[in-house]
Design a protein around this motif. Structure first.
Motif, mmCIF file in Angstrom:
data_model
loop_
_atom_site.group_PDB
_atom_site.id
_atom_site.type_symbol
_atom_site.label_atom_id
_atom_site.label_comp_id
_atom_site.label_asym_id
_atom_site.label_seq_id
_atom_site.Cartn_x
_atom_site.Cartn_y
_atom_site.Cartn_z
ATOM 1 N N PRO A 5 20.847 -13.350 -3.234
ATOM 2 C CA PRO A 5 21.806 -14.272 -3.856
ATOM 3 C C PRO A 5 21.200 -15.069 -5.002
ATOM 4 C CG PRO A 5 21.135 -15.036 -1.670
ATOM 5 C CD PRO A 5 20.634 -13.646 -1.803
ATOM 6 N N GLU A 6 19.866 -15.286 -4.960
ATOM 7 C CA GLU A 6 19.245 -16.052 -6.051
ATOM 8 C C GLU A 6 19.317 -15.312 -7.380
ATOM 9 O OE1 GLU A 6 15.846 -13.780 -4.058
ATOM 10 O OE2 GLU A 6 17.672 -14.869 -3.448
ATOM 11 N N ILE A 7 19.443 -13.991 -7.341
ATOM 12 C CA ILE A 7 19.590 -13.237 -8.588
ATOM 13 C C ILE A 7 20.965 -13.504 -9.195
ATOM 14 C CG2 ILE A 7 19.593 -10.953 -9.644
ATOM 15 C CD1 ILE A 7 16.856 -11.931 -8.719
ATOM 16 N N ASP A 8 21.980 -13.601 -8.341
ATOM 17 C CA ASP A 8 23.291 -14.006 -8.858
ATOM 18 C C ASP A 8 23.226 -15.423 -9.411
ATOM 19 O OD1 ASP A 8 24.981 -11.798 -8.652
ATOM 20 O OD2 ASP A 8 25.241 -12.095 -6.496
ATOM 21 N N GLY A 9 22.470 -16.292 -8.753
ATOM 22 C CA GLY A 9 22.280 -17.636 -9.287
ATOM 23 C C GLY A 9 21.591 -17.610 -10.640
ATOM 24 N N LEU A 10 20.656 -16.683 -10.801
ATOM 25 C CA LEU A 10 19.964 -16.541 -12.079
ATOM 26 C C LEU A 10 20.932 -16.067 -13.162
ATOM 27 C CD1 LEU A 10 17.198 -16.816 -13.384
ATOM 28 C CD2 LEU A 10 16.694 -14.477 -12.687
ATOM 29 N N ARG A 11 21.914 -15.268 -12.773
ATOM 30 C CA ARG A 11 22.945 -14.867 -13.737
ATOM 31 C C ARG A 11 23.714 -16.089 -14.250
ATOM 32 N NH1 ARG A 11 24.382 -9.953 -10.312
ATOM 33 N NH2 ARG A 11 23.834 -8.134 -11.569
ATOM 34 N N ARG A 265 12.107 -23.103 -2.694
ATOM 35 C CA ARG A 265 13.056 -24.132 -3.137
ATOM 36 C C ARG A 265 13.894 -23.645 -4.315
ATOM 37 N NH1 ARG A 265 8.476 -27.065 -1.639
ATOM 38 N NH2 ARG A 265 8.871 -28.703 -0.081
ATOM 39 N N VAL A 266 13.270 -22.857 -5.183
ATOM 40 C CA VAL A 266 14.019 -22.329 -6.326
ATOM 41 C C VAL A 266 15.125 -21.397 -5.840
ATOM 42 C CG1 VAL A 266 13.865 -20.811 -8.343
ATOM 43 C CG2 VAL A 266 12.139 -22.592 -7.978
ATOM 44 N N ALA A 267 14.816 -20.543 -4.852
ATOM 45 C CA ALA A 267 15.842 -19.666 -4.291
ATOM 46 C C ALA A 267 16.951 -20.473 -3.638
ATOM 47 C CB ALA A 267 15.219 -18.701 -3.290
ATOM 48 N N ALA A 268 16.577 -21.542 -2.953
ATOM 49 C CA ALA A 268 17.590 -22.393 -2.315
ATOM 50 C C ALA A 268 18.518 -23.001 -3.364
ATOM 51 C CB ALA A 268 16.905 -23.489 -1.500
ATOM 52 N N LEU A 269 17.921 -23.417 -4.494
ATOM 53 C CA LEU A 269 18.733 -23.986 -5.574
ATOM 54 C C LEU A 269 19.654 -22.934 -6.168
ATOM 55 C CD1 LEU A 269 19.393 -26.244 -7.647
ATOM 56 C CD2 LEU A 269 17.440 -25.429 -8.993
ATOM 57 N N LYS A 273 26.217 -22.147 -3.299
ATOM 58 C CA LYS A 273 27.462 -21.403 -3.460
ATOM 59 C C LYS A 273 28.104 -21.549 -4.838
ATOM 60 C CE LYS A 273 28.849 -20.880 1.388
ATOM 61 N NZ LYS A 273 29.906 -21.145 2.385
ATOM 62 N N PRO A 274 28.177 -22.759 -5.409
ATOM 63 C CA PRO A 274 28.796 -22.857 -6.740
ATOM 64 C C PRO A 274 28.029 -22.065 -7.800
ATOM 65 C CG PRO A 274 28.666 -25.020 -5.709
ATOM 66 C CD PRO A 274 27.834 -24.102 -4.875
ATOM 67 N N ILE A 275 26.695 -22.079 -7.700
ATOM 68 C CA ILE A 275 25.881 -21.369 -8.686
ATOM 69 C C ILE A 275 26.019 -19.858 -8.494
ATOM 70 C CG2 ILE A 275 23.535 -21.011 -9.534
ATOM 71 C CD1 ILE A 275 22.913 -23.879 -8.761
ATOM 72 N N VAL A 276 25.970 -19.414 -7.238
ATOM 73 C CA VAL A 276 26.155 -17.986 -6.968
ATOM 74 C C VAL A 276 27.549 -17.545 -7.407
ATOM 75 C CG1 VAL A 276 26.370 -16.255 -5.138
ATOM 76 C CG2 VAL A 276 24.482 -17.888 -5.100
ATOM 77 N N GLY A 277 28.530 -18.413 -7.191
ATOM 78 C CA GLY A 277 29.892 -18.083 -7.599
ATOM 79 C C GLY A 277 29.989 -17.835 -9.096
ATOM 80 N N ILE A 278 29.349 -18.685 -9.889
ATOM 81 C CA ILE A 278 29.351 -18.484 -11.342
ATOM 82 C C ILE A 278 28.592 -17.212 -11.686
ATOM 83 C CG2 ILE A 278 28.545 -19.426 -13.543
ATOM 84 C CD1 ILE A 278 29.070 -22.213 -12.388
#
Length: 660
Positions: A5-11, A265-269, A273-278
């Motif tokens: 999911p952190e990769i989606d957050g990176l997107r 912690r970076v992965a947690a950030l 959910k809002p970040i992964v959603g974007i």
């Protein structure tokens, strides 16, 4: 492949700065690096899938392209289809013709080539091109035409050999990027050779993490996030790109992919959910934002407000959520997909691409459907850059030639010869001014170079090495001395070179473009830019009689386009237009005072007071169009009618000078 999911957050970290950058939010001037973040992520994910397929013996090129088609095309087709009605309703004929060409290019995944070829000095602003952002999709698809085949073919050599070969390709690509920004910046930006290394950087992560994980490291991952942030907030349009500077965000992404796994912690950030959603809707958001911003600027008579652009940024995310849910998801591979067969995917993909290309060809062949506009608006739109005199105008694409016989305009029994020198403002006025000088019994040699301050041993700060301004000016001045020219007429956009900034008329006319700062190549110290210009002009006055043509008032908006849009959108019959004199005065007063001081202190320096032809002190306005004539080709170059206004002033100024 395990979902991260952190990769989606990176997107999300990639797409939000891009959107805010294109919205014109100054804080995000380096937001364009979000595209580079996408490149690295794409290289990592696609290579991970390819490696797993090859290792398991299930690699299929057709299946790979089926997945790409399912991933890329449904949302692309949907967004492009939504842009077509707005393009027909709102775009000027030239804009619609260019947009139609981009439809064809998008259907061929070659839009990066089109926008590279359109990146000349007089081309339309990038912020008015609804499909400009598809250049990055084109690069990815061009890469993925070759990369899967190459990876499969090289795999027989062994994993280590594959990595070394790809590493060599990446190093060569990075070297091309570093070389390219100096000599061919537009090609370097838009074409694949200088970008391949970014995708391959993600590929190396895929090799490093194949069937294993590296220990999470919060420090390394945090440094990665910091590197991306530094690039977003500190880079701007003057940063050479892509280049070694691009290593900063690319390495940042690598650190997060390699060391930012779950548990850090970076992965947690990034997994919030809002970040992964974007992140999940980031592809659709990327597709939506540029057309919305471009059409807002096209439809608005003046620069859209910051509030409107921020509202559109939010709307792009809302539309992205819709298209992700109802367009992207239904066509993804899986038991619930609406397209069950591979042949169906390819058939619909080809049909969609052909349809888009056909619409584009239709718009291009019909020259942007000019009949949509009333006749008087079409007449106004004939004021365009085709009226620029290009025979003696040089730039990065057209190497300068001195002497050039076609640039010498002679008359029988001429009393003397004048050198008309400057930047593109000379190219805009040269025909009427040369005719007037010839009529006064003078020969004229003309030379202009785009974006070039016509002073010796000077250059633009932000330029490619192909921009040969200093060499051109030096050569033409030397030639003038060799053939006995004793009078030099300088016409240039001096306020832009003095301040470095583009013009805003304070009434919604805002010019976009790279800064125009200049510097002295000799390394001599000066108190400031004004002092630098003064010393260079004094040096020229020691060699020639000097006519300083006052800065032509800048308009800030494209005059013909704004008048035509008022006629089309508002039904106006008024072809007049003006800008506040205060904006001109604030930008030029210090420069004009310096000109006056030089004029007073030397008998062989004089001023052509052209700005009074446009600016009225009683009304405090500067005329862009007077009701009978459109005086500008765009936002700062004079039309033939505007040039004809100032030609007598230049002739009078030349006549007032003594023999050298």
């Amino acid at each position: 492949m395990i979902y991260r999911p952190e990769i989606d957050g990176l997107r999300a970290v990639a797409v939000l700065p891009v959107i805010l950058f294109h919205a014109g939010i100054g804080l995000f001037e380096g937001g364009f690096v979000g595209v580079d973040v996408f490149f690295v992520i794409s290289g990592y994910l696609i290579t991970s899938i390819l490696i797993e397929d090859i290792v398991r013996g299930r690699f299929s090129l057709l299946r790979f392209y089926e997945r790409r088609a399912r991933r890329i095309l449904p949302a692309l087709f949907f967004v492009v289809a939504c842009t077509i009605p707005f393009a027909i309703l709102w775009m000027l004929p030239a804009q619609l013709r260019d947009y139609s060409q981009s439809l064809v290019a998008v259907s061929l995944f070659s839009s990066n080539f089109l926008f590279w070829m359109e990146s000349g000095y007089f081309e339309a602003g990038a912020d008015l091109k609804p499909l400009l952002h598809t250049w990055s999709l084109a690069i990815e698809e061009q890469f993925y035409v070759i990369f899967p085949v190459l990876l499969f073919a090289l795999w027989k050599l062994g994993r280590r050999a594959v990595i070394w070969i790809l590493a060599v390709i990446a190093v060569v690509s990075l070297g091309l990027a570093e070389w390219g920004w100096r000599d061919h910046p537009a090609a370097n930006f838009f074409l694949a050779p200088g970008r391949v290394w970014e995708l391959l950087a993600g590929s190396f992560c895929a090799f490093a993490l194949h069937r294993r994980t590296l220990p999470g490291n919060d420090v390394a991952a945090a440094l990665g996030l910091l590197a991306i942030g530094v690039a977003v907030f500190l880079f701007d349009d003057t940063t050479p790109f892509p280049s070694l500077y691009t290593l900063l965000p690319v390495i940042g992404v690598l650190l997060i992919i390699l060391f930012g796994q779950q548990g850090t912690r970076v992965a947690a950030l990034l997994s919030m959910k809002p970040i992964v959603g974007i992140g999940l809707i980031s592809y659709s958001a990327y597709l939506w934002h540029q057309p919305m911003f471009a059409f807002a600027r096209i439809r608005s008579l003046t620069e859209p407000s910051l509030a409107l652009m921020l509202g559109l940024a939010v709307l792009s995310l809302i539309l992205a959520a819709f298209s992700w849910r109802f367009v992207e998801q239904p066509f993804r591979a899986g038991p619930n997909t609406r397209l069950k067969t591979q042949s169906g995917v390819f058939a619909i993909s080809i049909a969609g691409l052909v349809l888009i290309a056909g619409i584009g060809a239709w718009g291009h062949v019909n020259k942007g459907l000019p009949d949509r506009f009333p006749a008087h608006a079409r007449a106004v739109l004939t004021m365009n850059t085709d009226q620029i005199a290009r025979t003696c105008h040089f730039d990065e694409r057209l190497p300068w030639v001195v002497p050039k016989p076609a640039c010498f305009h002679t008359v029988p029994n001429a009393t003397d010869t004048v050198l008309l020198l400057g930047d593109s403002h000379v190219a805009a006025i040269s025909n009427p001014v040369v005719a007037a000088l010839n009529a006064s019994g003078r020969n004229v040699y003309v030379g202009s170079y785009g974006g070039c301050i016509p002073l010796p041993e000077m250059e633009r700060v932000h330029k490619s090495t192909a921009h040969k301004c200093a060499e051109f000016v030096g050569a033409i001045l030397t030639y003038a001395e060799e053939i006995g020219i004793d009078t030099l007429v300088l016409v240039a956009r001096f306020p832009a070179y003095l301040h470095g900034t583009r013009f805003s008329n304070s009434e919604g006319g805002v010019e976009h473009g790279i800064r125009m700062d200049v510097r002295d190549l000799t390394g001599a110290s000066h108190e400031g830019q004004l002092d630098l210009l003064r010393s260079k002009l004094e040096d020229l006055a020691a060699r020639f009689n000097l006519v300083l043509v006052e800065p032509i008032p800048e308009a800030g908006w494209s005059v013909p386009e704004l008048i035509a849009k008022r006629m089309y959108f508002e039904g106006s019959d008024d072809p007049s237009l003006s800008t506040p004199y205060a904006a001109y005065a604030a930008r030029t007063n210090a420069l004009l005072s310096m000109f006056s001081a030089l004029d007073a202190g030397s008998e062989n320096i004089t001023i052509a007071p052209v700005h009074t032809r446009f600016c009225n002190f009683l009304t405090s306005r500067c005329t862009n169009a007077d009701g009978k004539n459109i005086l500008y080709l765009d936002d700062d170059h004079l039309s033939p009618a505007g040039a004809a206004l100032i030609a007598p002033d230049i002739v009078d100024a030349v006549a007032s000078l003594p023999s050298h």
